[in-house]
Enzyme design. Sequence first.
Site, PDB file in Angstrom:
ATOM      1  N   HIS A  62       0.820  -1.217   0.000  1.00 14.71           N
ATOM      2  CA  HIS A  62       0.000   0.000   0.000  1.00 14.71           C
ATOM      3  C   HIS A  62       0.851   1.263   0.000  1.00 14.71           C
ATOM      4  CE1 HIS A  62      -3.323  -2.458   2.206  1.00 14.71           C
ATOM      5  NE2 HIS A  62      -3.163  -2.829   0.949  1.00 14.71           N
ATOM      6  N   LYS A  72       6.062   6.193   7.425  1.00 17.69           N
ATOM      7  CA  LYS A  72       5.561   5.222   8.408  1.00 17.69           C
ATOM      8  C   LYS A  72       6.721   4.690   9.239  1.00 17.69           C
ATOM      9  CE  LYS A  72       2.081   3.562   5.189  1.00 17.69           C
ATOM     10  NZ  LYS A  72       1.844   2.559   4.149  1.00 17.69           N
ATOM     11  N   TYR A 132       1.727   1.323  13.756  1.00 18.87           N
ATOM     12  CA  TYR A 132       2.227   2.310  12.793  1.00 18.87           C
ATOM     13  C   TYR A 132       2.192   3.695  13.424  1.00 18.87           C
ATOM     14  CZ  TYR A 132       0.579  -1.090   9.237  1.00 18.87           C
ATOM     15  OH  TYR A 132       0.338  -2.187   8.471  1.00 18.87           O
ATOM     16  N   ASP A 168      -6.090  -6.549  -2.118  1.00 17.12           N
ATOM     17  CA  ASP A 168      -4.633  -6.649  -2.282  1.00 17.12           C
ATOM     18  C   ASP A 168      -4.261  -7.597  -3.417  1.00 17.12           C
ATOM     19  OD1 ASP A 168      -3.730  -6.169   1.226  1.00 17.12           O
ATOM     20  OD2 ASP A 168      -4.149  -4.745  -0.397  1.00 17.12           O
TER      21      ASP A 168
HETATM   22  C1  T46 Z   1      -4.763   2.576   6.525  1.00 20.23           C
HETATM   23  C2  T46 Z   1      -6.051   2.974   7.156  1.00 20.23           C
HETATM   24  C3  T46 Z   1      -7.210   2.248   6.973  1.00 20.23           C
HETATM   25  N1  T46 Z   1      -8.367   2.643   7.556  1.00 20.23           N
HETATM   26  C4  T46 Z   1      -9.564   1.832   7.366  1.00 20.23           C
HETATM   27  C5  T46 Z   1      -9.888   1.543   5.910  1.00 20.23           C
HETATM   28  C6  T46 Z   1     -10.535   0.178   5.965  1.00 20.23           C
HETATM   29  O1  T46 Z   1     -11.921   0.314   6.239  1.00 20.23           O
HETATM   30  C7  T46 Z   1      -9.884  -0.486   7.178  1.00 20.23           C
HETATM   31  C8  T46 Z   1      -8.810  -1.464   6.780  1.00 20.23           C
HETATM   32  O2  T46 Z   1      -7.936  -0.783   5.890  1.00 20.23           O
HETATM   33  P1  T46 Z   1      -6.905  -1.639   5.032  1.00 20.23           P
HETATM   34  O3  T46 Z   1      -7.606  -2.817   4.440  1.00 20.23           O
HETATM   35  O4  T46 Z   1      -6.208  -0.662   4.111  1.00 20.23           O
HETATM   36  O5  T46 Z   1      -5.918  -2.141   6.169  1.00 20.23           O
HETATM   37  P2  T46 Z   1      -4.513  -2.872   5.844  1.00 20.23           P
HETATM   38  O6  T46 Z   1      -4.662  -3.817   4.719  1.00 20.23           O
HETATM   39  O7  T46 Z   1      -4.008  -3.334   7.159  1.00 20.23           O
HETATM   40  O8  T46 Z   1      -3.617  -1.682   5.322  1.00 20.23           O
HETATM   41  C9  T46 Z   1      -2.559  -1.161   6.109  1.00 20.23           C
HETATM   42  O9  T46 Z   1      -1.476  -2.033   5.996  1.00 20.23           O
HETATM   43  C10 T46 Z   1      -0.548  -1.720   4.970  1.00 20.23           C
HETATM   44  C11 T46 Z   1       0.543  -2.767   4.989  1.00 20.23           C
HETATM   45  C12 T46 Z   1      -0.038  -0.340   5.159  1.00 20.23           C
HETATM   46  O10 T46 Z   1       1.132  -0.014   5.005  1.00 20.23           O
HETATM   47  C13 T46 Z   1      -1.011   0.712   5.507  1.00 20.23           C
HETATM   48  O11 T46 Z   1      -0.616   1.382   6.681  1.00 20.23           O
HETATM   49  C14 T46 Z   1      -2.374   0.262   5.631  1.00 20.23           C
HETATM   50  O12 T46 Z   1      -2.887   0.409   4.338  1.00 20.23           O
HETATM   51  O13 T46 Z   1      -9.320   0.573   7.960  1.00 20.23           O
HETATM   52  C15 T46 Z   1      -8.428   3.770   8.334  1.00 20.23           C
HETATM   53  O14 T46 Z   1      -9.512   4.119   8.853  1.00 20.23           O
HETATM   54  N2  T46 Z   1      -7.309   4.510   8.528  1.00 20.23           N
HETATM   55  C16 T46 Z   1      -6.112   4.154   7.966  1.00 20.23           C
HETATM   56  O15 T46 Z   1      -5.103   4.867   8.175  1.00 20.23           O
END
Ligand code: T46
Length: 177
Positions: A62, A72, A132, A168
């Site tokens: 991401h 980060k 993070y 992803d």
């Molecule tokens: C990143 C983020 C997400 N969200 C919400 C959006 C989605 O509804 C839920 C899960 O998000 P996501 O599927 O993007 O979560 P990860 O797959 O763990 O993504 C993270 O992990 C990868 C490895 C990363 O580097 C980023 O920091 C981040 O994108 O949290 C938020 O409300 N705030 C945030 O800052």
Amino acid sequence: MLFTRTDLDGVWLIEASPVRDERGSFARTFCADEMEQHGLETRFVQHSLSRSTQKHTLRGLHFQKEPHQEVKLVSCLTGAIWDVAVDLRPQSPTYGRWTAAELSAENMRQFYIPQGFAHGFLSLTENAAVGYLISTRYAPDAASGARYDDPAFSIDWPAKPAVISDKDRAWPLLNHV
Ligand SMILES: Cc1cn([C@H]2C[C@H](O)[C@@H](COP(=O)(O)OP(=O)(O)O[C@H]3O[C@H](C)C(=O)[C@H](O)[C@H]3O)O2)c(=O)[nH]c1=O
């Protein structure tokens, strides 16, 4: 704290120096002065935590599109992960290259990932909690990603993902963007 450059300019490994005694240990995990001495970001406006239940959960790759790019500082609070940063800075001499480190609750290592990089990790244990420190407020419309298995990167993941989100799996390949 011990600051070590990686083979990609701007990405650092930051290791705590725990003080141990009969009760366990104490370690400083962030110091604005030491970050400033190394020319690193000191202002992290958002802190986040993800928990991955199953071993070999893959999250990423991401990044946030301009002007919402993030610095980060990633740590693993329980369990262990294999953490990856991919250089997507268009003018970078190491564009498309990746670097990785094993972060764990045990080694208390942190990965400092500057703006312009994609980030992802593979959990190496069950119940991996990843913390993070993030330099920029989250902007959902600026969220973007790259494929963990893009041949343009050839990332040497330690195992195939057992769990990965459809989102992803579906990021575009670099040469198709
Ligand atoms: C990143 C983020 C997400 N969200 C919400 C959006 C989605 O509804 C839920 C899960 O998000 P996501 O599927 O993007 O979560 P990860 O797959 O763990 O993504 C993270 O992990 C990868 C490895 C990363 O580097 C980023 O920091 C981040 O994108 O949290 C938020 O409300 N705030 C945030 O800052």
